[in-house]
Design a protein around this motif. Structure first.
Motif, PDB file in Angstrom:
ATOM      1  N   GLU A 109       0.843  -1.185   0.000  1.00  0.00           N
ATOM      2  CA  GLU A 109       0.000   0.000   0.000  1.00  0.00           C
ATOM      3  C   GLU A 109       0.890   1.251   0.000  1.00  0.00           C
ATOM      4  O   GLU A 109       1.811   1.369   0.798  1.00  0.00           O
ATOM      5  CB  GLU A 109      -0.880  -0.008   1.255  1.00  0.00           C
ATOM      6  CG  GLU A 109      -1.916   1.063   1.265  1.00  0.00           C
ATOM      7  CD  GLU A 109      -2.840   0.914   2.449  1.00  0.00           C
ATOM      8  OE1 GLU A 109      -3.324   1.936   2.925  1.00  0.00           O
ATOM      9  OE2 GLU A 109      -3.062  -0.229   2.899  1.00  0.00           O
ATOM     10  N   ASP A 111      -2.391   5.768  -1.459  1.00  0.00           N
ATOM     11  CA  ASP A 111      -3.528   4.895  -1.136  1.00  0.00           C
ATOM     12  C   ASP A 111      -4.032   5.152   0.287  1.00  0.00           C
ATOM     13  O   ASP A 111      -5.247   5.187   0.529  1.00  0.00           O
ATOM     14  CB  ASP A 111      -3.145   3.423  -1.273  1.00  0.00           C
ATOM     15  CG  ASP A 111      -2.846   3.029  -2.704  1.00  0.00           C
ATOM     16  OD1 ASP A 111      -3.367   3.712  -3.613  1.00  0.00           O
ATOM     17  OD2 ASP A 111      -2.084   2.071  -2.918  1.00  0.00           O
ATOM     18  N   ARG A 112      -3.114   5.374   1.207  1.00  0.00           N
ATOM     19  CA  ARG A 112      -3.513   5.625   2.591  1.00  0.00           C
ATOM     20  C   ARG A 112      -4.221   6.967   2.723  1.00  0.00           C
ATOM     21  O   ARG A 112      -5.207   7.088   3.450  1.00  0.00           O
ATOM     22  CB  ARG A 112      -2.302   5.578   3.509  1.00  0.00           C
ATOM     23  CG  ARG A 112      -1.788   4.167   3.683  1.00  0.00           C
ATOM     24  CD  ARG A 112      -0.578   4.147   4.563  1.00  0.00           C
ATOM     25  NE  ARG A 112      -0.129   2.786   4.729  1.00  0.00           N
ATOM     26  CZ  ARG A 112       0.085   2.220   5.910  1.00  0.00           C
ATOM     27  NH1 ARG A 112      -0.078   2.907   6.997  1.00  0.00           N
ATOM     28  NH2 ARG A 112       0.486   0.976   5.978  1.00  0.00           N
TER      29      ARG A 112
END
Length: 153
Positions: A36, A40-41
């Protein structure tokens, strides 16, 4: 009275169409936290942060970016003005100082030439040999100056 009947729906949905929500199936998936990215976070935070706060942060970021752009534009213009002013005002001064230094160098060189010619000729040009100088014929023994005698007399 209400009567309940069971309806069988053959062919529309099967058990494979539904996704399981038990934790064991998530653990078996090939998802890894290391895969990730930061983007994305941050994108996942979109669902957590309320829209009002997101809009406020976006407005502040846009204002900061605008301020940074205006500041960079102003600093670029100021640097242009200062540099062109320095070139226009200081460059002639530097050229004149260099010219003066060159003239002083030429004057020193000319004085050195005159001094060397005086030493080679034995005195000032047009005056003749120095009276009383060592090695000069007819110099008085006491070193007292006498009148200049033309050659041949």
């Amino acid at each position: 009275m209400v009567r309940l009947t069971d309806i069988h729906d053959d062919g529309h949905a099967s058990d494979a169409d539904y996704v399981s929500t038990d934790y064991e199936s998530d653990a078996e998936s090939e998802y890894s936290v290391t895969d990730e990215s930061l983007l994305d976070r941050v994108a996942a935070l979109r669902d957590i942060v309320p829209p009002e706060l997101r809009y406020a942060v976006a407005d502040k970021a846009a204002a900061l970016a605008g301020f940074g752009k205006a500041t960079a534009f102003f600093l670029g213009r100021a640097a242009w003005v200062l540099s062109t002013t320095a070139i226009v005002m200081v460059a002639p001064l530097v050229f004149e100082m260099e010219k003066d230094n060159h003239m002083e160098l030429l004057e020193r060189e000319q004085m050195m030439r005159e001094q060397s010619s005086k030493q080679l000729m034995g005195g000032a040009p047009g005056v003749g040999p120095m009276v009383g100088a060592p090695g000069v014929v007819g110099a008085p023994a006491g070193g007292a100056p006498t009148a200049i005698v033309p050659p041949g007399f």
